[in-house]
Design a protein around this motif. Structure first.
Motif, PDB file in Angstrom:
ATOM      1  N   LYS A   8       0.672  -1.135   0.148  1.00 54.01           N
ATOM      2  CA  LYS A   8       0.624  -0.383  -0.200  1.00 54.01           C
ATOM      3  C   LYS A   8       1.366   1.484  -0.132  1.00 54.01           C
ATOM      4  N   ILE A   9       0.973   1.970  -0.706  1.00 53.44           N
ATOM      5  CA  ILE A   9       1.706   3.310  -1.038  1.00 53.44           C
ATOM      6  C   ILE A   9       0.166   4.415  -1.892  1.00 53.44           C
ATOM      7  N   ALA A  10      -0.614   4.057  -1.937  1.00 49.70           N
ATOM      8  CA  ALA A  10      -1.204   5.260  -2.420  1.00 49.70           C
ATOM      9  C   ALA A  10      -2.923   4.579  -1.622  1.00 49.70           C
ATOM     10  N   ILE A  11      -3.500   5.699  -1.175  1.00 53.65           N
ATOM     11  CA  ILE A  11      -4.410   6.039  -0.508  1.00 53.65           C
ATOM     12  C   ILE A  11      -5.530   5.649  -1.231  1.00 53.65           C
ATOM     13  N   THR A  12      -6.556   4.617  -1.157  1.00 49.58           N
ATOM     14  CA  THR A  12      -7.986   4.511  -2.002  1.00 49.58           C
ATOM     15  C   THR A  12      -9.101   4.653  -0.724  1.00 49.58           C
ATOM     16  N   SER A  13     -10.370   5.488  -1.254  1.00 53.14           N
ATOM     17  CA  SER A  13     -11.684   5.470  -0.605  1.00 53.14           C
ATOM     18  C   SER A  13     -13.069   5.314  -2.269  1.00 53.14           C
ATOM     19  N   PRO A  14     -14.189   5.172  -1.629  1.00 51.72           N
ATOM     20  CA  PRO A  14     -15.000   5.432  -2.528  1.00 51.72           C
ATOM     21  C   PRO A  14     -15.527   6.575  -3.224  1.00 51.72           C
ATOM     22  N   VAL A  15     -14.360   7.996  -2.396  1.00 53.88           N
ATOM     23  CA  VAL A  15     -15.288   9.037  -2.967  1.00 53.88           C
ATOM     24  C   VAL A  15     -13.601   9.253  -3.805  1.00 53.88           C
ATOM     25  N   ALA A  61       0.722  16.583  12.599  1.00 53.33           N
ATOM     26  CA  ALA A  61       0.477  16.585  11.713  1.00 53.33           C
ATOM     27  C   ALA A  61      -0.568  16.978  11.402  1.00 53.33           C
ATOM     28  N   ALA A  62      -1.113  18.544  10.937  1.00 52.42           N
ATOM     29  CA  ALA A  62      -2.081  19.742  11.128  1.00 52.42           C
ATOM     30  C   ALA A  62      -3.125  19.284  10.116  1.00 52.42           C
ATOM     31  N   ILE A  63      -3.958  19.358  10.391  1.00 56.30           N
ATOM     32  CA  ILE A  63      -5.250  19.093   9.362  1.00 56.30           C
ATOM     33  C   ILE A  63      -5.824  20.237   8.836  1.00 56.30           C
ATOM     34  N   ASN A  64      -5.771  20.735   7.499  1.00 58.75           N
ATOM     35  CA  ASN A  64      -6.606  22.146   6.874  1.00 58.75           C
ATOM     36  C   ASN A  64      -7.821  21.449   6.042  1.00 58.75           C
ATOM     37  N   VAL A  65      -8.735  22.644   6.283  1.00 60.67           N
ATOM     38  CA  VAL A  65     -10.314  22.554   5.950  1.00 60.67           C
ATOM     39  C   VAL A  65     -10.910  23.877   5.765  1.00 60.67           C
ATOM     40  N   GLU A  66     -11.792  24.362   5.403  1.00 66.88           N
ATOM     41  CA  GLU A  66     -12.444  25.534   4.188  1.00 66.88           C
ATOM     42  C   GLU A  66     -13.077  26.881   5.262  1.00 66.88           C
ATOM     43  N   ARG A  67     -13.952  25.821   6.677  1.00 64.64           N
ATOM     44  CA  ARG A  67     -14.728  26.350   7.156  1.00 64.64           C
ATOM     45  C   ARG A  67     -15.105  26.120   8.314  1.00 64.64           C
ATOM     46  N   LYS A  68     -15.856  26.521   9.692  1.00 59.66           N
ATOM     47  CA  LYS A  68     -15.604  26.698  10.822  1.00 59.66           C
ATOM     48  C   LYS A  68     -16.591  25.151  10.966  1.00 59.66           C
ATOM     49  N   SER A  69     -17.863  25.217  10.177  1.00 54.93           N
ATOM     50  CA  SER A  69     -18.276  23.803  10.740  1.00 54.93           C
ATOM     51  C   SER A  69     -17.699  22.168   9.986  1.00 54.93           C
ATOM     52  N   GLN A  70     -16.853  22.710   8.779  1.00 54.39           N
ATOM     53  CA  GLN A  70     -16.095  21.770   8.372  1.00 54.39           C
ATOM     54  C   GLN A  70     -14.924  21.735   9.749  1.00 54.39           C
ATOM     55  N   LYS A  71     -14.398  21.958  10.463  1.00 54.49           N
ATOM     56  CA  LYS A  71     -13.813  22.123  11.655  1.00 54.49           C
ATOM     57  C   LYS A  71     -14.361  21.356  12.933  1.00 54.49           C
ATOM     58  N   GLY A  72     -15.981  21.519  13.457  1.00 55.49           N
ATOM     59  CA  GLY A  72     -16.637  21.193  13.390  1.00 55.49           C
ATOM     60  C   GLY A  72     -16.514  19.455  13.976  1.00 55.49           C
ATOM     61  N   ILE A  73     -16.563  19.389  12.543  1.00 54.32           N
ATOM     62  CA  ILE A  73     -17.506  17.442  11.734  1.00 54.32           C
ATOM     63  C   ILE A  73     -15.954  16.991  11.374  1.00 54.32           C
ATOM     64  N   ILE A  74     -14.415  17.575  11.466  1.00 52.92           N
ATOM     65  CA  ILE A  74     -13.885  16.689  12.045  1.00 52.92           C
ATOM     66  C   ILE A  74     -13.328  16.658  13.424  1.00 52.92           C
ATOM     67  N   ILE A  75     -13.487  17.265  13.883  1.00 54.69           N
ATOM     68  CA  ILE A  75     -12.978  17.067  15.624  1.00 54.69           C
ATOM     69  C   ILE A  75     -14.777  16.036  16.497  1.00 54.69           C
ATOM     70  N   PRO A 129     -14.261  15.866   2.765  1.00 53.71           N
ATOM     71  CA  PRO A 129     -12.855  15.158   1.928  1.00 53.71           C
ATOM     72  C   PRO A 129     -12.331  15.943   0.842  1.00 53.71           C
ATOM     73  N   HIS A 130     -13.120  16.341  -0.136  1.00 50.67           N
ATOM     74  CA  HIS A 130     -12.385  17.716  -1.316  1.00 50.67           C
ATOM     75  C   HIS A 130     -11.535  19.104  -0.361  1.00 50.67           C
ATOM     76  N   SER A 131     -12.090  19.761   1.106  1.00 51.70           N
ATOM     77  CA  SER A 131     -11.406  20.563   1.412  1.00 51.70           C
ATOM     78  C   SER A 131     -10.554  20.138   2.494  1.00 51.70           C
ATOM     79  N   VAL A 132     -10.423  19.552   2.691  1.00 49.55           N
ATOM     80  CA  VAL A 132      -9.255  19.112   3.775  1.00 49.55           C
ATOM     81  C   VAL A 132      -8.045  19.157   2.673  1.00 49.55           C
TER      82      VAL A 132
END
Length: 301
Positions: free
Chosen positions: A35-42, A233-247, A212-215
């Motif tokens: 495994k060197i490449a990540i996979t997902s249904p997204v 590591a820092a997880i960067n998102v675009e909106r405060k609402s996304q930060k809440g979902i990640i946490i 996913p696409h905003s991270v």
């Protein structure tokens, strides 16, 4: 050490291209045996042009796993598509991967059109053959291949069906050449980049579609001792609402992401890992050339 290749040894670079979510990264992992490449249904999971290396007794193939080709809607998308197109111009062979469980669509034909002026040989790979409900689904792809005199092969990257035959076909198409990398190497990606991708993979698996696409993940620091590797590591998102979902509630989601990612990173480095995750809000980072550069997304020249 890079050994001297025998006279009949073959080598070369193969770009794995196709529209998003056709199984390119799963295929790369199967071909190199790790495994060197990540996979997902997204869709659009792959963001970086990854190199995977397969070395056998008779050949060395350097696979370029490209981002899914699509019509971009922001600066990040433009960079990803540009880099995929660039990869197709710099290789010895192109493996165009399609999802053969559904008929050829506009996305597939868009990729085919991009290859029209490319003189690099193309093999059309019909992935997900195990999911075919009707053999007639192949016809829309075989018609494309006949028009362009492309060789075709059916396989299932997920179940490893036909992978050995695919590998043999790829080797047959290559010219005699040297070892480009030591035989034991499976990727030239920096370990730091793989760690970041493994964290992003868990976010793709565990969060809602809007996230996913905003991270973007940035490994800020790595501390290594004989007993443990500490990763910050820092997880960067675009909106405060996304930060809440990640946490998540009382930090539950961030904990789940961290636990799963830590297990994958431990497998990567074959050792004990301490992983500390932070969540940051960077508004509209996908539209910012400055932030895109800081997060490791640059146009390939």
């Amino acid at each position: 050490m890079i050994p001297l290749a025998p006279p009949d040894f073959k080598s070369g670079f193969v770009a794995i291209v196709g529209r998003p979510n056709v199984g390119k990264s799963t295929l790369l992992n199967q071909l190199v045996g790790q495994k060197i490449a990540i996979t997902s249904p997204v869709a659009q999971t792959t963001r970086h042009r990854l190199q995977g290396i397969l070395t056998t007794d008779e050949a060395q193939i350097i696979f370029i796993d490209t981002p899914g080709i699509h019509k971009p809607h922001h600066e990040l998308g433009k960079i990803l598509v540009n880099n995929a197109k660039k990869a197709m111009q710099l290789v010895d062979l192109i493996l165009l991967v399609v999802d053969s469980s559904v008929p050829a669509g506009k996305g597939d034909r868009y990729v085919v059109e991009l290859l029209a002026d490319n003189s690099t040989p193309v093999i059309l790979g019909l992935n997900k053959s195990d999911l075919q409900s009707n053999p007639e689904l192949d016809e829309s792809y075989l018609e494309i291949a006949r028009e362009r005199e492309w060789e075709t092969i059916k396989f299932s990257a997920l179940n490893q069906l036909g992978i050995d035959k695919l590998q043999s076909i790829l080797i047959d198409k290559l010219e005699p050449g040297p070892y480009y990398y030591p035989p034991e190497l499976v990727t030239d990606m920096p370990e730091r980049m793989i760690m970041a991708e493994l964290i992003r993979e868990q976010i793709l698996h565990l969060t809602r579609q809007e996230i996913p696409h905003s991270v973007a993940i940035v490994i800020e620091k790595i501390e290594t001792t004989p007993k443990i590797t500490r990763v910050f590591a820092a997880i960067n998102v675009e909106r405060k609402s996304q930060k809440g979902i990640i946490i998540g509630k009382e930090g539950s989601m961030l904990k789940a992401i961290g636990t799963a990612a830590r297990e994958q990173i431990a497998k990567l480095i074959e050792g004990e890992v301490y992983l500390k995750l932070f969540v940051k809000v960077e508004p509209m980072w996908r539209q910012s050339q400055l932030h895109l550069g800081e997060f490791g997304y640059k146009l390939d020249k």
